[in-house]
Motif scaffolding. Sequence first.
Motif, short mmCIF file in Angstrom:
data_model
loop_
_atom_site.label_atom_id
_atom_site.label_comp_id
_atom_site.label_asym_id
_atom_site.label_seq_id
_atom_site.Cartn_x
_atom_site.Cartn_y
_atom_site.Cartn_z
N TYR A 48 86.73 -7.93 50.99
CA TYR A 48 86.91 -9.14 50.19
C TYR A 48 85.49 -9.75 49.49
O TYR A 48 85.49 -10.60 48.95
N GLU A 49 84.45 -9.23 50.21
CA GLU A 49 83.16 -9.91 50.06
C GLU A 49 82.89 -11.10 50.51
O GLU A 49 82.52 -12.08 49.83
N VAL A 50 83.42 -11.41 51.65
CA VAL A 50 83.26 -12.84 52.61
C VAL A 50 82.90 -12.56 53.82
O VAL A 50 82.61 -11.29 54.23
N LYS A 51 82.57 -13.66 54.57
CA LYS A 51 81.97 -13.49 55.67
C LYS A 51 82.86 -13.14 56.79
O LYS A 51 84.07 -13.74 56.42
N LYS A 52 82.50 -12.50 57.60
CA LYS A 52 83.75 -12.04 58.76
C LYS A 52 84.22 -13.20 59.44
O LYS A 52 85.63 -13.58 59.78
N GLU A 53 83.50 -14.39 59.60
CA GLU A 53 83.99 -15.73 60.22
C GLU A 53 85.12 -16.12 59.48
O GLU A 53 85.86 -16.65 59.72
N ILE A 54 84.98 -16.31 58.16
CA ILE A 54 85.81 -16.88 57.03
C ILE A 54 87.19 -15.94 57.35
O ILE A 54 88.20 -16.62 57.46
N VAL A 55 87.18 -14.68 57.74
CA VAL A 55 88.46 -13.87 57.87
C VAL A 55 89.05 -14.39 59.12
O VAL A 55 90.28 -14.45 59.14
N ARG A 56 88.19 -14.33 60.07
CA ARG A 56 88.71 -14.89 61.50
C ARG A 56 89.27 -16.16 61.61
O ARG A 56 90.50 -16.33 61.84
N LYS A 57 88.61 -17.06 60.74
CA LYS A 57 89.29 -18.56 60.86
C LYS A 57 90.53 -18.58 59.95
O LYS A 57 91.57 -19.10 60.44
N LYS A 58 90.51 -17.81 58.83
CA LYS A 58 91.92 -17.65 58.28
C LYS A 58 93.10 -17.09 58.85
O LYS A 58 94.39 -17.57 59.06
N ARG A 59 92.77 -16.06 59.97
CA ARG A 59 93.68 -15.24 60.52
C ARG A 59 94.15 -16.55 61.68
O ARG A 59 95.48 -16.62 61.94
N TYR A 60 93.28 -16.92 62.29
CA TYR A 60 93.78 -17.90 63.27
C TYR A 60 94.31 -19.34 62.63
O TYR A 60 95.55 -19.53 63.51
N LYS A 61 94.18 -19.67 61.44
CA LYS A 61 94.84 -20.73 60.92
C LYS A 61 96.34 -20.26 60.51
O LYS A 61 97.50 -21.03 60.79
N MET A 62 96.36 -18.88 60.42
CA MET A 62 97.83 -18.36 60.08
C MET A 62 98.42 -18.17 61.32
O MET A 62 99.71 -17.55 61.03
N GLY A 63 97.93 -18.04 62.29
CA GLY A 63 98.62 -17.74 63.61
C GLY A 63 98.65 -16.16 63.62
O GLY A 63 99.40 -15.76 64.38
N ILE A 64 97.44 -15.31 63.08
CA ILE A 64 97.57 -14.27 63.21
C ILE A 64 96.56 -13.63 64.41
O ILE A 64 95.29 -13.30 63.89
N MET A 69 100.91 -12.13 67.53
CA MET A 69 101.45 -10.73 66.92
C MET A 69 102.48 -10.13 67.83
O MET A 69 103.43 -9.34 67.40
N PHE A 70 101.76 -9.84 69.24
CA PHE A 70 102.48 -9.09 69.87
C PHE A 70 103.99 -9.74 70.36
O PHE A 70 105.03 -8.87 70.37
N VAL A 71 103.98 -10.82 70.42
CA VAL A 71 105.22 -11.71 70.65
C VAL A 71 106.16 -11.53 69.48
O VAL A 71 107.34 -11.28 69.76
N ARG A 72 105.66 -11.72 68.25
CA ARG A 72 106.32 -11.40 66.96
C ARG A 72 107.03 -10.04 67.03
O ARG A 72 108.33 -9.93 66.81
N ASP A 73 106.32 -9.08 67.37
CA ASP A 73 106.81 -7.65 67.54
C ASP A 73 108.03 -7.46 68.23
O ASP A 73 108.78 -6.56 68.26
N LYS A 74 107.72 -8.17 69.56
CA LYS A 74 108.62 -7.92 70.45
C LYS A 74 109.97 -8.65 70.41
O LYS A 74 111.03 -8.18 70.46
N ILE A 75 109.72 -9.82 69.67
CA ILE A 75 110.98 -10.57 69.26
C ILE A 75 111.73 -9.88 68.13
O ILE A 75 112.97 -9.70 68.16
N THR A 76 110.94 -9.37 67.16
CA THR A 76 111.62 -8.62 66.26
C THR A 76 112.44 -7.30 66.59
O THR A 76 113.50 -7.01 66.18
N GLU A 77 111.58 -6.70 67.73
CA GLU A 77 112.27 -5.57 68.39
C GLU A 77 113.59 -5.92 69.02
O GLU A 77 114.76 -5.32 68.78
N PHE A 78 113.60 -6.95 69.66
CA PHE A 78 114.56 -7.61 70.46
C PHE A 78 115.94 -7.85 69.47
O PHE A 78 117.16 -7.54 69.84
N LEU A 79 115.42 -8.56 68.50
CA LEU A 79 116.67 -9.01 67.46
C LEU A 79 117.10 -7.78 66.64
O LEU A 79 118.10 -7.98 66.02
#
Length: 92
Positions: A48-64, A69-79
């Motif tokens: 995306y031609e941005v700094k790595k820190e921008i990607v990390r901050k956006k991921r964290y802000k989105m809860g990624i 993500m591990f919990v999300r996958d386990k809940i999805t698997e359980f459901l």
Amino acid sequence: MLNRVFYEELQLRKDNDEKIVFENITYEELSQLWWDEVVSDYEIADLYEVKKEIVRKKRYKMGIKQEEMFVRDKITEFLDLSWFTDFYINKL
């Protein structure tokens, strides 16, 4: 070998001079890249031609994050009760 279909699609679009804008990335797209396709923050930043820190901050802000993500996958698997239907209902 990793399945990086979405990443490769974006890379092809970029190679064909299409401008892909990081500000427009959705939760689904970023989680697909980072969690499902195991694309690093560095690789996403390069794509995306941005700094790595921008990607990390956006991921964290989105809860990624790894833990969420591990919990999300386990809940999805359980459901996903298709195993229950296959085992109990279809056997009757």
